[in-house]
Scaffold this motif. Structure first.
Motif, mmCIF file in Angstrom:
data_model
loop_
_atom_site.group_PDB
_atom_site.id
_atom_site.type_symbol
_atom_site.label_atom_id
_atom_site.label_comp_id
_atom_site.label_asym_id
_atom_site.label_seq_id
_atom_site.Cartn_x
_atom_site.Cartn_y
_atom_site.Cartn_z
ATOM 1 N N PRO B 88 16.658 1.358 17.263
ATOM 2 C CA PRO B 88 16.644 2.175 18.490
ATOM 3 C C PRO B 88 18.033 2.395 19.068
ATOM 4 O O PRO B 88 18.365 3.510 19.490
ATOM 5 C CB PRO B 88 15.774 1.364 19.455
ATOM 6 C CG PRO B 88 15.427 0.115 18.800
ATOM 7 C CD PRO B 88 15.813 0.167 17.388
ATOM 8 N N LEU B 89 18.868 1.323 19.050
ATOM 9 C CA LEU B 89 20.230 1.464 19.571
ATOM 10 C C LEU B 89 20.986 2.542 18.808
ATOM 11 O O LEU B 89 21.599 3.433 19.401
ATOM 12 C CB LEU B 89 20.981 0.145 19.392
ATOM 13 C CG LEU B 89 20.992 -0.848 20.535
ATOM 14 C CD1 LEU B 89 21.828 -2.045 20.146
ATOM 15 C CD2 LEU B 89 21.569 -0.196 21.768
ATOM 16 N N ALA B 90 20.929 2.458 17.465
ATOM 17 C CA ALA B 90 21.704 3.380 16.640
ATOM 18 C C ALA B 90 21.172 4.800 16.780
ATOM 19 O O ALA B 90 21.942 5.755 16.926
ATOM 20 C CB ALA B 90 21.662 2.932 15.188
ATOM 21 N N GLY B 92 19.500 6.116 19.300
ATOM 22 C CA GLY B 92 19.826 6.645 20.614
ATOM 23 C C GLY B 92 21.275 7.086 20.696
ATOM 24 O O GLY B 92 21.581 8.190 21.161
ATOM 25 N N THR B 93 22.176 6.229 20.202
ATOM 26 C CA THR B 93 23.592 6.570 20.274
ATOM 27 C C THR B 93 23.897 7.793 19.421
ATOM 28 O O THR B 93 24.639 8.691 19.848
ATOM 29 C CB THR B 93 24.438 5.379 19.800
ATOM 30 O OG1 THR B 93 23.943 4.202 20.410
ATOM 31 C CG2 THR B 93 25.883 5.566 20.150
ATOM 32 N N ALA B 186 24.690 -1.983 14.071
ATOM 33 C CA ALA B 186 24.304 -0.757 14.784
ATOM 34 C C ALA B 186 25.348 0.356 14.665
ATOM 35 O O ALA B 186 24.983 1.508 14.425
ATOM 36 C CB ALA B 186 23.987 -1.072 16.245
#
Lengths: 429, 323
Positions: B88-90, B92-93, B186
């Protein structure tokens, strides 16, 4: 259309009409800002009420998480007053995406600032950079002992690793890109697979060969061999991509003038790709310099200053950091953070240099180089027009078109590191 | 009908071809030797343990009872935890940079994410050990209190009703190690995803917008389907990285030699941490066993990595439409 001679593969594409730019269509209205700010204030107030009056949860992390969730709920309700369901979903997703990106940046900033701030106590002492740890025990104050041995060890190891990996890496990259065939395809595949080689396996490999089989002692040289095993795939992989970005018409022009492959590579391909190759090497260096486990396995830990890479244990900055923080003493931990900060600054500098040099693609000139080239062209024009009017125009427009094609080769670093993923990026008609 | 070209190669060129081919061969040999040497050195232990090498949990090579079941499981649990947090972090970014960020800061953001991938793992390890671990214990406790009924989040010896219970049973766990590794992988996953997202064809994007899609509607119907191959491939690449991570994991986990499926509980292990922990005081036979463990790790990362490039090569990503 692809023209294949027996030696070089030249891809000829239609000249680019300019890269299509995406237009921004977003508009920010005053009511959008008000709804975001209002929801944020409401969410923070509501969660501080929950935390201070109802005491359902506690802790800073819980407070932030609760306020964030409340913010999402309140915001979607506020937007729902005057927008459709689709628009509400769009807004909420956009808030989530932006906050995730923000979280990622915050983590980076925290990692950098935290390391430096904890290291400052050690970095403030000049002896930290000028002495080794041989006379210093774990309980001694920070005014005694330093990491000179680790700095020297890191520099020596990386220098030796570079001495091996630059010639080997660059010639292999040249081989892969200049001599296509089954053999070079095999090398490319293997190298690509090796970029994900776990660092401990590289260390273990050198430990098995150099130390166990050949019977050498642990030394800085063995560690630099382990670093080489890790850096080679990175240098070759990104170097190959950069070399393939060298425009075919430049190479063809050189061949058309009757020069040999060697001459073409030396005088055309390598100078054109110089900045990209430098970036490839610096990226490999940054990776090699920061790895702990290969050095741990092959060079051992020492507190003495040792400038001879061929005998005796030798320590590097990441390994020194690692062994410092294993100690429970606050002084040693501070030294660990200090050496981590030095290491990080080293990597940051390398990275900044890579960006500075490699921000431009293969053959894209800096302003000064561009000016010099233009001046040379002008000189040629005046020289030609003095003897043979009419020939001059061809020269200048030819070089101009070349420069236009080159802007196409500006790829970010990741594309260089993982060429396979981006290989089929085609130019749009 | 083009005439076939013939040319005579000069002496200079012949030497050049020989030298470059030679260095190619050297590189290939080195890379192949990695696997070969691990196999040769690991063979004594592997042949002594046979299939038990993969099924035994204990690690005591000197008494003949050893296997990598526990560390292998630990490696996989840590890598899976890391990748679950990192996806999710990757994503989203990557979406933010390719779809939302103002064009002015886009290049700066790309550099920052690349830089984040270049920070040495020992620095992330320090951060995880000294800053993340103490502040994440509350979260672990909260998860264990409310989701303890899920076997994965169960913590042995934790009583939610005892307010004085020490939080130390949550330290040095798979979860904390996984979080730190997630922060390390990430950025690299995110860079690959971003690169694929930005290649989504403009024609199809504008088509979606022209049909009345919101920005999220456009992303869901054009960008994400187009980038699926890159997302899967990037994730697998991150998984490979996460499995090989040594120092950050070594700094954080307290080693155990049983399969520990409760990710919040103290104690975990991984193949690379095992090697770093044991190699220095090992007998020749134990070194051989460690080589065998290294070989398994090496093969696992190879498989994951090849899978990643295979999926990416087959996906639609990178092709452009005629829009």
């Amino acid at each position: 259309m692809t023209i294949t001679t027996s030696r070089t593969k030249v891809v000829v594409t239609a000249p680019l009409t300019g890269i299509e730019a995406r237009r921004g269509t977003g508009v920010i209205r005053r009511s959008d800002i008000f709804s975001i700010l209002g929801s944020a204030v409401a969410a923070v107030s509501l969660s501080s009420w929950l935390f201070s009056q109802l005491m359902v949860f506690h802790g800073v992390l819980g407070f932030v998480a609760t306020s964030y969730l409340l913010f999402l709920i309140i915001y979607s309700v506020v937007v729902r007053f005057d927008e459709s369901k689709l628009a509400v979903r769009d807004r909420v997703v956009s808030v989530i995406v932006q906050s995730i990106a923000f979280l990622m940046l915050i983590v980076l900033v925290i990692v950098v600032i935290y390391t430096v701030s904890r290291g400052v106590t050690a970095l403030g002492h000049a002896n930290f950079f000028t002495t080794d740890m041989s006379q210093t025990g774990p309980l001694d104050p920070l005014s005694s002992g330093g990491i000179l041995h680790a700095i020297a060890g890191t520099l020596i190891m990386i220098l030796m690793a570079l001495i091996i990996s630059i010639p080997l890496g660059v010639t292999t990259a040249v081989f892969i890109s200049e001599f296509p065939g089954k053999f070079s395809r095999l090398i490319r595949t293997v190298v690509e697979a090796m970029t994900a080689l776990p660092s401990i396996v590289a260390g273990l490999f050198i430990y098995a060969t150099v130390i166990l089989s050949l019977g050498f002692d642990r030394s800085g040289f063995a560690a630099s061999l382990a670093m080489t095993v890790m850096m080679l795939p990175i240098i070759i992989r990104s170097g190959d991509v950069v070399l393939r970005l060298v425009p075919g018409n430049l190479k063809e022009a050189s061949y058309a003038l009757g020069s040999s492959t060697w001459r073409t590579v030396w005088n055309v391909t390598l100078p054109t790709a110089r900045s990209g190759l430098t970036t490839a090497i610096i990226l490999g260096t940054a990776r090699g310099i920061g790895e702990t486990s290969p050095v741990l396995l092959t060079a051992g830990v020492t507190t003495y200053f040792n400038a001879n890479p061929f005998s005796g244990a030798m320590v590097s900055l990441p390994l020194a950091t690692f062994s410092f923080v294993k100690s429970p003493e606050p002084g040693m931990v501070a030294r660990g953070f200090g050496s981590a900060a030095v290491l990080m600054v080293l990597v940051l500098i390398l990275f900044a240099i890579a960006r500075l040099i490699g921000g431009r693609g293969a053959g894209v000139l800096s302003v000064r180089q561009q000016k010099r080239r233009t001046q040379l062209s002008r000189d040629d024009v005046s020289r030609f027009s003095a003897s043979q009017p009419g020939a001059a125009r061809g020269v200048t427009s030819g070089s101009g078109r070349g420069a236009g094609r080159l802007s196409d080769s500006l790829t970010p670093l990741t594309a260089r590191l993982f060429p396979r993923f981006f290989a089929r990026k085609g130019s749009r008609p | 009908m083009p005439r076939s070209l013939r040319y005579a190669r000069g002496a200079q060129d012949r030497v050049f071809a020989l030298v470059t081919r030679g260095s190619g061969a050297i590189v290939l040999t080195i890379m192949l030797l990695v696997g070969v040497f691990l196999l040769i050195k690991g063979y004594p232990a592997l042949s002594a343990a046979k299939l038990g090498f993969l099924t035994t949990q204990a690690w005591d090579p000197n008494s003949g009872v050893f296997g990598i079941a526990a560390v292998l499981a630990g490696t996989i649990f840590i890598a899976l935890t890391a990748i679950t947090v990192a996806i999710p972090l990757a994503t989203g970014t990557a979406l933010y940079i390719s779809e939302y960020a103002p064009p002015r800061i886009k290049q700066a953001l790309i550099s920052i994410i690349d830089l984040m991938a270049a920070i040495p793992s020992v620095v992330y390890g320090l951060w995880g050990l000294f800053l993340l671990q103490p502040s994440i214990l509350d979260l672990s406790k909260w998860i264990a209190t409310y989701f303890g009924w899920i076997p994965m989040f169960h913590v042995t010896g934790f009583d939610p009703n005892n307010p004085l219970a020490s939080a130390t049973i949550f330290t040095a766990s798979t979860f904390v190690a996984g979080l730190v590794v997630a922060m390390m992988v990430a950025p690299i996953v995110s860079s690959i995803m971003r690169e694929v997202f930005t290649q989504a064809p403009i024609g199809e994007r504008e088509g979606a917008l022209a049909l009345g899609a919101t920005r999220w509607g456009m992303i869901r119907s054009v960008v994400l389907p187009f980038g699926r191959g890159g997302m899967i491939g990037g994730t697998m690449l991150g998984l490979g990285r996460a499995m090989g991570e040594t120092i950050a994991v070594y700094l954080i986990v307290s080693p155990v030699f049983t399969i520990q499926p409760h990710i919040l509980e103290k104690g975990s292990n991984s193949i690379s941490a095992l090697i770093a922990l044991r190699y220095s005081e090992a007998s020749p036979f134990e070194i051989s066993a460690l080589m065998g463990a290294g070989l398994v790790l090496f093969l696992m990362t190879l498989v994951v990595n090849f899978g990643a490039s295979f999926i990416i090569a087959r996906s639609r990503s990178g092709a452009s439409s005629d829009g």
